[in-house]
Design a protein around this motif. Sequence first.
Motif: not given
Length: 376
Positions: A141-146, A281-285, A154-156
């Motif tokens: 969902m982070l990747k998609y919204t980015k 999270l680290s991988k996608i900065d 971002y808030v999770i």
Amino acid sequence: MSAIRLIKYSLAYLAYLIISVVFLLEIIFRLLPTTSPVDLQVISDRTDVLKFNPNQIGRFSLGNNFYKVVEKNTNNYGFYSSYDYSPNAKPNIAIIGDSFVQAAQIRNQNTIGEVMQSEHNNLKVYQFGVSGVPLSQYIQMLKYTKKEFSPQHYVIVIVGNDFDESLCRYNIKPGTWCFNDDFDLEFNPFFGFKGFRNFMRKSATLKYLVFQVGLNWRAMFSMIKGDEKFNLSKVMPKVRSRINQNSSNDISQYAGNTERFKSAEVITMSKRAITAFFQELSKIDMLDKVTIVIDADREDIYKDTVTYSYFNEMRKFMIDKALSFGVNYLDMDSIFRDDYKINNEIFEFSTDEHWNEHTHKILSRILFQRIFVLNK
């Protein structure tokens, strides 16, 4: 009349009565405001994300007596929202989570993001909540919204069942990603509901039993097949919730909307899933762009205690990992305790453990302070 004819007649009459009752119940529950959620979209594209059908209206009712009825609409992207989303809109905040962000129990206008946006006209807040998705899905969902919206922050929202349900061996929700035994992310396509599952979603009677009464049909079928022993608290978790609320002395078998005690294997695997989550999270900065909101054991809050539970152990481990990876977090335990001392107001509904309007308003205020005020 012979005995055989009498048996046939009796069986036929019994079948007639059953069919008549089922037919009558179906009519009644179609006339009543029975919960009727929007269907999920089919998803097989690994770059897409699980969401609902766009521009639809869902109805959600609480309790077997329908003491609260809410109608919610999905927007052009298929997320519950009062307004449409625009591609590459660069919203100030994207809020990601499961049913706690979907917030089926309250109007769209009373959810975390929409309260924040209504109180601060210069803000733009997009929310992405889908019931039943776990920690592993939040990465997608982070990747998609980015990619689609380019939010600034971002808030999770993290709740009690997000940890073990991230593991493929324990839970595979169609349309989501899970961590396999090597703790790599694995995709499970969703091609729509078929057969009996599709029939269940169309029956008003079954929807009443599942959404209003609280029948856990998955647990029930598992027990019928003999995969596990009969356990009323699993078949009827809402009954379990009401029992918990009426109990002042006994420690509940549940905490944070999941079982209080879990096996050593589940605990170990859940901690590894949490570590894998931060590594992703680290991988996608994203480490410095995310604020994690961690729910609390609200039963502890009301009784002013601190008890052992799987959820509390996962909470502590999650906070430790957030600190070690340098990720901002918001621990709702202290926030709930302070608010409860002042207002003496519960944070969920009497028959449903999801956050109520009061909690969404609290979190909206705290998030604004943490993300915008304190960072100035």
